[in-house]
Scaffold this motif. Structure first.
Motif, PDB file in Angstrom:
ATOM      1  N   ALA A 238       0.702  -1.017  -0.158  1.00 47.60           N
ATOM      2  CA  ALA A 238       0.153   0.133   0.025  1.00 47.60           C
ATOM      3  C   ALA A 238       1.071   1.401  -0.126  1.00 47.60           C
ATOM      4  N   PRO A 239       0.700   2.071  -1.025  1.00 50.17           N
ATOM      5  CA  PRO A 239       1.603   3.423  -1.204  1.00 50.17           C
ATOM      6  C   PRO A 239       1.190   4.628  -0.028  1.00 50.17           C
ATOM      7  N   GLY A 240      -0.218   4.484   0.637  1.00 50.49           N
ATOM      8  CA  GLY A 240      -0.451   5.434   1.334  1.00 50.49           C
ATOM      9  C   GLY A 240      -0.566   5.237   2.863  1.00 50.49           C
ATOM     10  N   LEU A 241       0.162   3.891   3.200  1.00 53.81           N
ATOM     11  CA  LEU A 241      -0.152   3.295   4.537  1.00 53.81           C
ATOM     12  C   LEU A 241       0.737   4.149   5.612  1.00 53.81           C
ATOM     13  N   TRP A 242       1.845   4.774   5.263  1.00 53.54           N
ATOM     14  CA  TRP A 242       2.847   5.699   5.955  1.00 53.54           C
ATOM     15  C   TRP A 242       1.840   6.855   6.665  1.00 53.54           C
ATOM     16  N   TRP A 243       1.230   7.297   5.642  1.00 48.18           N
ATOM     17  CA  TRP A 243       0.061   8.724   5.895  1.00 48.18           C
ATOM     18  C   TRP A 243      -0.687   8.034   6.828  1.00 48.18           C
ATOM     19  N   GLU A 244      -1.529   7.156   6.459  1.00 51.88           N
ATOM     20  CA  GLU A 244      -2.679   6.696   7.091  1.00 51.88           C
ATOM     21  C   GLU A 244      -2.301   6.198   8.500  1.00 51.88           C
ATOM     22  N   GLU A 245      -0.911   5.452   8.850  1.00 47.37           N
ATOM     23  CA  GLU A 245      -0.639   5.256  10.083  1.00 47.37           C
ATOM     24  C   GLU A 245      -0.507   6.352  11.103  1.00 47.37           C
ATOM     25  N   LEU A 246      -0.490   7.744  10.407  1.00 44.02           N
ATOM     26  CA  LEU A 246      -0.277   9.051  11.024  1.00 44.02           C
ATOM     27  C   LEU A 246      -1.579   9.597  11.054  1.00 44.02           C
ATOM     28  N   ASP A 247      -2.496   8.881  10.824  1.00 45.08           N
ATOM     29  CA  ASP A 247      -3.824   9.534  11.090  1.00 45.08           C
ATOM     30  C   ASP A 247      -4.240  10.277   9.871  1.00 45.08           C
ATOM     31  N   TRP A 248      -3.571  10.398   8.722  1.00 46.29           N
ATOM     32  CA  TRP A 248      -4.072  11.124   7.430  1.00 46.29           C
ATOM     33  C   TRP A 248      -4.832  10.292   6.559  1.00 46.29           C
ATOM     34  N   ALA A 249      -5.635  10.782   5.791  1.00 43.77           N
ATOM     35  CA  ALA A 249      -6.418  10.139   4.883  1.00 43.77           C
ATOM     36  C   ALA A 249      -5.526  10.221   3.471  1.00 43.77           C
ATOM     37  N   TYR A 250      -5.296   9.256   2.687  1.00 41.65           N
ATOM     38  CA  TYR A 250      -4.306   9.327   1.534  1.00 41.65           C
ATOM     39  C   TYR A 250      -4.972   9.244   0.186  1.00 41.65           C
ATOM     40  N   ILE A 251      -4.790  10.034  -0.825  1.00 35.38           N
ATOM     41  CA  ILE A 251      -5.502  10.001  -2.046  1.00 35.38           C
ATOM     42  C   ILE A 251      -4.323   9.970  -3.089  1.00 35.38           C
ATOM     43  N   GLY A 252      -4.234   8.778  -3.896  1.00 31.26           N
ATOM     44  CA  GLY A 252      -2.931   9.068  -4.815  1.00 31.26           C
ATOM     45  C   GLY A 252      -2.765   7.636  -5.268  1.00 31.26           C
ATOM     46  N   GLU A 268     -12.979  15.741  -3.039  1.00 30.84           N
ATOM     47  CA  GLU A 268     -12.960  14.912  -1.950  1.00 30.84           C
ATOM     48  C   GLU A 268     -12.201  15.214  -0.687  1.00 30.84           C
ATOM     49  N   ALA A 269     -11.108  15.602  -0.964  1.00 32.17           N
ATOM     50  CA  ALA A 269     -10.066  16.157   0.239  1.00 32.17           C
ATOM     51  C   ALA A 269     -10.714  17.362   1.198  1.00 32.17           C
ATOM     52  N   LEU A 270     -11.318  18.147   0.430  1.00 32.79           N
ATOM     53  CA  LEU A 270     -11.848  19.542   1.185  1.00 32.79           C
ATOM     54  C   LEU A 270     -13.252  19.238   1.954  1.00 32.79           C
ATOM     55  N   VAL A 271     -13.711  18.145   1.748  1.00 31.72           N
ATOM     56  CA  VAL A 271     -15.229  17.777   2.464  1.00 31.72           C
ATOM     57  C   VAL A 271     -14.746  16.670   3.438  1.00 31.72           C
ATOM     58  N   ALA A 272     -13.419  16.044   3.607  1.00 28.73           N
ATOM     59  CA  ALA A 272     -13.258  14.982   4.455  1.00 28.73           C
ATOM     60  C   ALA A 272     -13.041  15.463   5.972  1.00 28.73           C
ATOM     61  N   GLU A 273     -13.028  16.815   6.275  1.00 21.86           N
ATOM     62  CA  GLU A 273     -12.893  17.306   7.691  1.00 21.86           C
ATOM     63  C   GLU A 273     -11.886  16.405   8.479  1.00 21.86           C
ATOM     64  N   ARG A 274     -10.741  16.267   7.938  1.00 26.78           N
ATOM     65  CA  ARG A 274      -9.650  15.317   8.506  1.00 26.78           C
ATOM     66  C   ARG A 274      -8.436  15.756   7.760  1.00 26.78           C
TER      67      ARG A 274
END
Length: 653
Positions: A238-252, A268-274
């Motif tokens: 998974a390319p975005g797991l590093w970000w997700e482990e730090l509680d970020w949503a990852y798009i890419g 999508e990102a602007l309405v995520a509220e995170r």
């Protein structure tokens, strides 16, 4: 097809356009940059890579209520074009023209002033947290940061903090595999693996679903192992797991040159509220064939364009030498002096060849500091840490603890970022680290974020450190040799950008006596003494010639060291002259002239003293000659001030 860009005078003018029209605007922005920057010079490759990002952002956001933060700012030319500065772009980096980076004084759309990398995410978190507390009207906050800037530790600190707070900011990770030179480090390699392998782009959900669908009951076993085991399996792909482990949503990974895809991800990102990161793959120098087709070397070469380097959207052809019918005529003109950076790089290589303890360290500026010479000829002695000056100094400290002689070659302005490490980890422990500070003084078109004017003042207060500055390129060779031979703590060596004075380079460097200056001229009946430091010596010598034409004899000396100061030389000059003038290309507050005044005060001297240096303000951008004239750091202005002081027309402090 009619042009759209001439109708775009503010971000709101993009709001009603279709995706196809916005894609056209991005291309027109790119062409405007090629035409303009190719003629006047300036940052180039990074800006060509962010045209679609800038268009997508401003087509959806309401700037300046919504905040767009451009890390460093050398990628923000498209942003400037779209925010009302299109017709001023030809003035960028020129004296009294547009700032080379974002500037809060220049435009309400420039939310932060920038020039040093890795800062935008921290700014974004601070802005959004203030909004959440009602201190600023609420709006979206988006930081655009390059993968090179992500190697800076402060960016990683901000990512961790934002994830912990849950701050709803959006980060656009502009991933082109470059800063100025190719990026280094494990994080950079991770980004490259992701951006170069489309099969990984959407692998995470596929892996998670596939694990539970394996036949013969295997999928059920995976399900019973629980989420931790599944996450460890997915992390391999998974390319975005590093970000997700730090509680970020990852798009890419998103194609950073596809406006439609960028806008979809942004919505999508602007309405995520995170916290959300949008990972974009871009090309540094997009649309400019010499950069795109030249690989990493082409991207590095076209990081910035020189004036008149592009004609009709093609690289300018160098003028051919005129043909001659007779024998070739050899030019009698002497070759131009080498740049200080080149002299330093070659001298460091010679020292490293002679002494295996000598190691070179750069923070993502291999060619800018001259360490590319060491990298090419002796790679085992070369270290590039990325945009991580704090780590660079700590790395040097660790090497010094083991008996090495590390030379940290870092621009004066960038060394400011590692001040605590210099104090606590080097000076306190009296470690043999050499700081080679390129770009000392007023560097020119990059402006106040890049001028190296504070290092004398911010280092002079520290115990255990030696400060020195060469008056010419030959002295630079001697001083580097002296710094490496010194065995009683750190040494900081400052030298300017640009060409040397044309003096012959020594075949064998000499070791200088620490804390000793040098008398260069001592005419009879001299009433004035000019004591220069670094580039101030050449100004002092030239000013002395101007004064001599007016019948005012002036002694000239080279201090060579700001710490320890040559107290005996200062005392001699004070005792034998009516007026003592210090000349330095640094801020006066706490600088070299202040050191001389302190020494005179301690000795009880009452000699009149005039300090020449840089004012207590940030100096703008422009050519060094214009800036030196503005602040009075010229032989003519120095001579004028001395005349006034000698004739009593000017008070001296």
């Amino acid at each position: 097809m009619s042009e759209i860009l001439p109708t775009i005078n503010a971000p709101r003018d993009l709001h009603g356009l279709s995706d196809d029209q916005l894609q056209q605007v991005a291309q027109e922005v790119r062409e405007h940059i090629i035409d303009t920057v190719g003629e006047i010079g300036g940052h180039f490759g990074a800006n060509l890579g962010t045209c679609e990002i800038a268009v997508a952002l401003h087509s959806l956001l309401n700037s300046p209520l919504d905040k767009v933060l451009w890390d460093v700012g050398h990628q923000a030319y498209p942003h400037k074009i779209l925010t009302g500065r299109r017709d001023q772009l030809q003035t960028i980096r020129h004296y009294e023209g547009l700032a080379p980076f974002c500037s809060i004084e220049e435009s309400k759309h420039d939310i932060m002033g920038a020039g040093h990398a890795s800062t935008s995410i921290s700014y974004a978190v601070g802005l959004k947290e203030a909004m959440r507390r009602g201190l600023e009207p609420d709006g979206h906050v988006v930081a655009v940061i390059g993968d090179g800037a992500m190697t800076g530790g402060v960016a990683l600190e901000a990512v961790g903090h934002a994830g912990g707070l849950g701050t709803p900011v959006v980060v656009i990770l502009n991933d082109n595999g470059m800063s100025i030179a190719p990026n280094v480090g494990a994080l950079s390699r991770m980004f490259n693996r992701i951006r170069l392998n489309p099969k990984l782009w959407h692998a995470r959900e596929d892996v998670e679903t596939g694990l539970t669908r394996l036949p013969a009951g295997i999928g059920h076993v995976f399900e019973t192992f629980g989420p931790h085991f599944k996450e460890s399996i997915k992390a391999f792909w998974a390319p975005g797991l590093w970000w997700e482990e730090l509680d970020w949503a990852y798009i890419g990974v998103i194609d950073g040159h596809d406006v439609r895809a960028l806008r979809r991800a942004l919505r999508e990102a602007l309405v995520a509220e995170r916290p959300v990161v949008i990972h974009c793959a871009t090309v540094k120098g997009k649309g400019w064939a010499p950069a795109e087709e030249g690989g990493l070397e082409g991207m590095e070469e076209w990081h910035a364009a020189k004036p008149q380097s592009i004609v009709d959207r093609k690289p300018a052809v160098k003028a051919a030498r005129p043909a001659t019918s007779g024998p070739a005529v050899q030019s009698t003109a002497p070759p131009p002096p080498p740049a200080y950076t080149q002299v330093f790089g070659e001298a460091l290589l010679a020292e490293a060849v002679a002494d295996p303890r000598v190691l070179g360290i750069t923070a993502a500026m291999n060619s800018g500091t001259g360490l590319s010479i060491l990298q090419r000829e002796l790679p085992s002695a070369y270290f590039d840490v990325g945009i991580a000056e704090q780590h660079a100094v700590l790395l040097a400290a660790g090497m010094a603890l083991a008996g090495a002689k590390p030379v940290a070659a870092i621009y004066s302005t960038f060394l400011q970022r590692a001040f605590d490490q210099i104090v606590h980890d080097v000076c306190l422990q009296r470690l043999n680290v050499i700081f080679a500070m390129d770009r000392a003084g007023l560097v020119g078109d990059d402006g106040p974020t890049h001028h190296g004017v504070f290092d004398i003042a911010y280092l002079r207060a520290l115990p255990n450190i030696v400060l020195m500055a060469p008056r010419d390129e030959a002295m630079l060779v001697h001083m580097l040799h002296t710094a490496i031979a010194y065995d009683d703590g750190p040494v900081a060596l400052r030298y300017p950008r640009g060409a040397g004075l044309g003096v012959p380079l020594p075949e064998t460097p000499e070791r200088l006596e620490i804390g000793t200056g040098e008398l260069l001229s001592e005419p009879a009946n001299a009433r004035v003494a000019l004591l220069g430091y670094g580039t101030g010596v050449a100004r002092a010598l030239a000013a002395a010639e101007l004064l001599a034409a007016d019948g005012i004899a002036a002694t000239v000396a080279d201090a060579r060291f700001a710490k320890p100061l040559d107290g005996a030389l200062v005392a001699q000059l004070a005792a034998e002259h009516e007026l003592l003038v210090t000349v330095e290309e640094g801020v006066l507050a706490g600088g070299f002239g202040s050191a001389v005044l302190e020494a005179l005060s301690d000795a009880g001297s009452s000699v009149r003293t005039l300090r020449v240096g840089l004012p207590d303000r940030f100096v703008t951008h422009g050519t060094p000659a214009l800036l030196h004239a503005e602040v009075g750091f010229t032989p003519e202005r120095i001579a004028e001030r001395v005349r006034a002081a000698v004739t009593g027309r000017d008070r001296v402090a």
